[in-house]
Write a protein that holds these residues in place. Structure first.
Motif, PDB file in Angstrom:
ATOM      1  N   GLY A 100     -18.911 -31.901  29.437  1.00 42.04           N
ATOM      2  CA  GLY A 100     -18.890 -31.930  27.804  1.00 42.04           C
ATOM      3  C   GLY A 100     -17.348 -31.452  27.529  1.00 42.04           C
ATOM      4  O   GLY A 100     -16.339 -31.393  28.346  1.00 42.04           O
ATOM      5  N   ALA A 101     -17.118 -31.454  26.404  1.00 39.61           N
ATOM      6  CA  ALA A 101     -15.700 -31.349  25.862  1.00 39.61           C
ATOM      7  C   ALA A 101     -15.992 -30.667  24.354  1.00 39.61           C
ATOM      8  O   ALA A 101     -16.920 -30.988  23.873  1.00 39.61           O
ATOM      9  N   HIS A 102     -15.024 -29.839  23.667  1.00 42.58           N
ATOM     10  CA  HIS A 102     -15.097 -29.400  22.538  1.00 42.58           C
ATOM     11  C   HIS A 102     -13.628 -29.405  22.080  1.00 42.58           C
ATOM     12  O   HIS A 102     -12.556 -29.575  22.710  1.00 42.58           O
ATOM     13  N   PHE A 103     -13.603 -29.251  20.733  1.00 42.51           N
ATOM     14  CA  PHE A 103     -12.315 -29.200  19.940  1.00 42.51           C
ATOM     15  C   PHE A 103     -12.543 -28.114  19.011  1.00 42.51           C
ATOM     16  O   PHE A 103     -13.417 -27.718  18.472  1.00 42.51           O
ATOM     17  N   PRO A 104     -11.296 -27.340  18.531  1.00 40.21           N
ATOM     18  CA  PRO A 104     -11.328 -26.224  17.489  1.00 40.21           C
ATOM     19  C   PRO A 104     -11.747 -26.824  16.105  1.00 40.21           C
ATOM     20  O   PRO A 104     -10.920 -27.658  15.721  1.00 40.21           O
ATOM     21  N   VAL A 105     -12.404 -26.048  15.519  1.00 42.69           N
ATOM     22  CA  VAL A 105     -12.555 -26.312  14.050  1.00 42.69           C
ATOM     23  C   VAL A 105     -11.697 -25.256  13.270  1.00 42.69           C
ATOM     24  O   VAL A 105     -10.979 -25.499  12.305  1.00 42.69           O
ATOM     25  N   SER A 136      -9.630 -21.423  14.450  1.00 41.13           N
ATOM     26  CA  SER A 136      -9.126 -20.707  15.719  1.00 41.13           C
ATOM     27  C   SER A 136     -10.377 -19.791  16.405  1.00 41.13           C
ATOM     28  O   SER A 136     -10.274 -19.446  17.370  1.00 41.13           O
ATOM     29  N   ASN A 137     -11.439 -19.558  15.915  1.00 39.84           N
ATOM     30  CA  ASN A 137     -12.607 -18.795  16.209  1.00 39.84           C
ATOM     31  C   ASN A 137     -13.878 -19.665  16.260  1.00 39.84           C
ATOM     32  O   ASN A 137     -14.986 -19.154  16.633  1.00 39.84           O
ATOM     33  N   ILE A 138     -13.750 -21.085  15.920  1.00 38.92           N
ATOM     34  CA  ILE A 138     -15.182 -21.809  15.866  1.00 38.92           C
ATOM     35  C   ILE A 138     -14.668 -23.075  16.782  1.00 38.92           C
ATOM     36  O   ILE A 138     -13.863 -23.807  16.501  1.00 38.92           O
ATOM     37  N   PHE A 139     -15.710 -23.550  17.671  1.00 37.94           N
ATOM     38  CA  PHE A 139     -15.257 -24.744  18.233  1.00 37.94           C
ATOM     39  C   PHE A 139     -16.659 -25.670  18.205  1.00 37.94           C
ATOM     40  O   PHE A 139     -17.710 -25.209  18.578  1.00 37.94           O
ATOM     41  N   LEU A 140     -16.549 -26.793  18.040  1.00 36.71           N
ATOM     42  CA  LEU A 140     -17.592 -27.717  18.150  1.00 36.71           C
ATOM     43  C   LEU A 140     -17.486 -28.604  19.513  1.00 36.71           C
ATOM     44  O   LEU A 140     -16.557 -29.173  19.579  1.00 36.71           O
ATOM     45  N   GLY A 141     -18.561 -29.043  20.071  1.00 33.73           N
ATOM     46  CA  GLY A 141     -18.473 -29.951  21.154  1.00 33.73           C
ATOM     47  C   GLY A 141     -19.720 -30.745  21.453  1.00 33.73           C
ATOM     48  O   GLY A 141     -20.682 -30.455  20.659  1.00 33.73           O
ATOM     49  N   GLY A 142     -19.773 -31.487  22.442  1.00 35.60           N
ATOM     50  CA  GLY A 142     -20.858 -32.192  22.870  1.00 35.60           C
ATOM     51  C   GLY A 142     -21.112 -32.156  24.591  1.00 35.60           C
ATOM     52  O   GLY A 142     -20.104 -32.177  25.168  1.00 35.60           O
ATOM     53  N   MET A 143     -22.229 -32.159  24.896  1.00 38.80           N
ATOM     54  CA  MET A 143     -22.338 -32.281  26.309  1.00 38.80           C
ATOM     55  C   MET A 143     -23.390 -33.156  26.938  1.00 38.80           C
ATOM     56  O   MET A 143     -24.286 -33.606  26.017  1.00 38.80           O
ATOM     57  N   LEU A 144     -23.438 -33.515  28.034  1.00 42.12           N
ATOM     58  CA  LEU A 144     -24.497 -34.594  28.489  1.00 42.12           C
ATOM     59  C   LEU A 144     -24.719 -33.854  29.905  1.00 42.12           C
ATOM     60  O   LEU A 144     -24.048 -33.325  30.694  1.00 42.12           O
TER      61      LEU A 144
END
Length: 379
Positions: free
Chosen positions: A162-167, A169-177
């Motif tokens: 998976g990978a994520h990016f910061p929304v 400084s304290n919230i991250f949104l990502g996706g995984m397989l």
């Protein structure tokens, strides 16, 4: 046969020994057990009258053996039950392994963890775990487990990336397989399946507080093969859903670190219908498993080793259609778990870890205990 008097209902006679109808009749010479003086000879000339009222010396043939059809139908019912039971046990075992092998994403927020390569072995259960560096926004994990439960052997492997990016400084949104493979075998029947999940995840860190939250919702499918009696093998598919939320914290008192955590997980496995190799219709069914755990872990350094342990309360609920509902009771109820161990890191970077555990406090139907030993190396 009748001699020169009396009548016979050939249809009733055939039905009394399991046949449905009469095909041939004949022989009216008045000689018992033969035809016109030829002992044992069977000649069907249509004589004797009506098949429901045959008279004189006669022979007839019965046809359409109904009992054989009833026995075949009985065999169909039995194989259907065996297939549904094997699929239900496989589905619940896979659901349990799926929840246990989920990658932990909290280290992305807490800064703990690190790349690892672990091998753990316990009595009746084992794990193998590889993970890339959690400090990076792109990650990958590979884990495996095996078990021996009620005489049935199971193996499970899960790979995830998976990978994520910061929304913020304290919230991250990502996706995984995720990809997984599971096998179940009780010595008579066996089931195996290979599937995948895909979906988003959310990581949240409380500002200025060591409090972390991980949420994921995934959906996927699986291609499966079942051999309920070890004689023939059939294929069926299943649709699956996984939802998991974890809340964890970190409290420091002197040199002791306490790590309270809550985990709520739910997964479903909807298995499709199919026609099996014995021409039975196997209906669709679903299984599901929900698990909630609340735990408190601790760690404290002592000279050159780290002593750690914890206690957790686990509540699980399971269910499904038909046989799955009856089997699910094995996976339900509340239990407790305790563990105690130590770890030591050598100058080379290799870490040795050993842990004693007991899982099944308060649960007479569930008990697991043993020793975990692992070697890990950061890279």
């Amino acid at each position: 046969a009748a001699n020169t008097g009396g009548t016979y209902n050939a249809v009733e006679a055939c039905e009394s020994v399991g046949y449905a109808s009469v095909t041939n009749q004949g022989g009216t010479c008045g000689d018992v057990c033969g035809y016109c003086g030829n002992a044992g000879q069977e000649t069907y000339d249509g004589g004797g009258g009506s098949v429901t009222s045959l008279s004189n010396t006669v022979h007839w043939e019965c046809s359409d053996f109904v009992q054989e059809e009833e026995e075949e139908e009985s065999r169909k019912v039995d194989t259907t039950k065996a297939a549904q039971e094997a699929r239900a046990r496989f589905g619940l075992n896979r659901a349990s392994s799926l929840l246990s092998n989920q990658p932990d994403l909290i280290p992305f927020l807490s800064g703990g963890g690190g790349a690892r390569l672990n091998a753990d072995v316990t009595r009746g259960f084992g794990t193998l775990d590889f993970a890339s560096n959690p400090d990076k926004p792109v990650w990958a994990t590979l884990s495996a487990s095996w078990s021996d439960i009620d005489g049935a052997e199971g193996t499970y492997a899960l790979g995830a990336a998976g990978a994520h990016f910061p929304v913020t400084s304290n919230i991250f949104l990502g996706g995984m397989l995720q990809f997984d493979h599971s096998e179940w075998d009780n010595g008579v029947g066996s089931v195996k399946g290979t599937g995948w999940f895909v979906g988003p995840y959310l990581l949240v860190r409380a500002p200025n507080q060591p409090l972390y939250f991980d949420l994921r919702v995934l959906a996927g499918q699986s291609d499966n093969r079942v051999s309920p009696l070890g004689t023939y093998t059939d294929s069926f598919s299943s649709d699956r859903v996984l939802a998991r939320a974890k809340l964890a914290g970190e409290l420091q008192y002197g040199n002791v670190t306490y790590m309270p955590n809550l985990i709520l997980s739910h997964t479903t496995d909807d298995q499709s219908s199919y026609i099996d190799g014995n021409t039975n219709f196997i209906p669709s069914q679903d299984v599901w498993l929900t698990q909630f755990s609340i735990g408190l872990d601790f760690s404290v350094p002592y000279r050159e080793i780290l002593v750690f342990g914890g206690i957790a309360g686990i509540i699980s609920d399971a269910g499904g259609d038909g046989l799955a509902q009856a089997i699910a009771s094995t996976y339900e109820g509340a239990r407790g778990a305790v563990r105690l161990g130590f770890s030591h890191q050598f100058a080379s970077g290799i870490r040795l870890q050993a842990e004693n555990f007991y899982d099944g406090l308060g649960q007479s139907r569930y008990e697991d205990f043993g020793l975990d030993v692992s070697l890990s190396s950061d890279f």
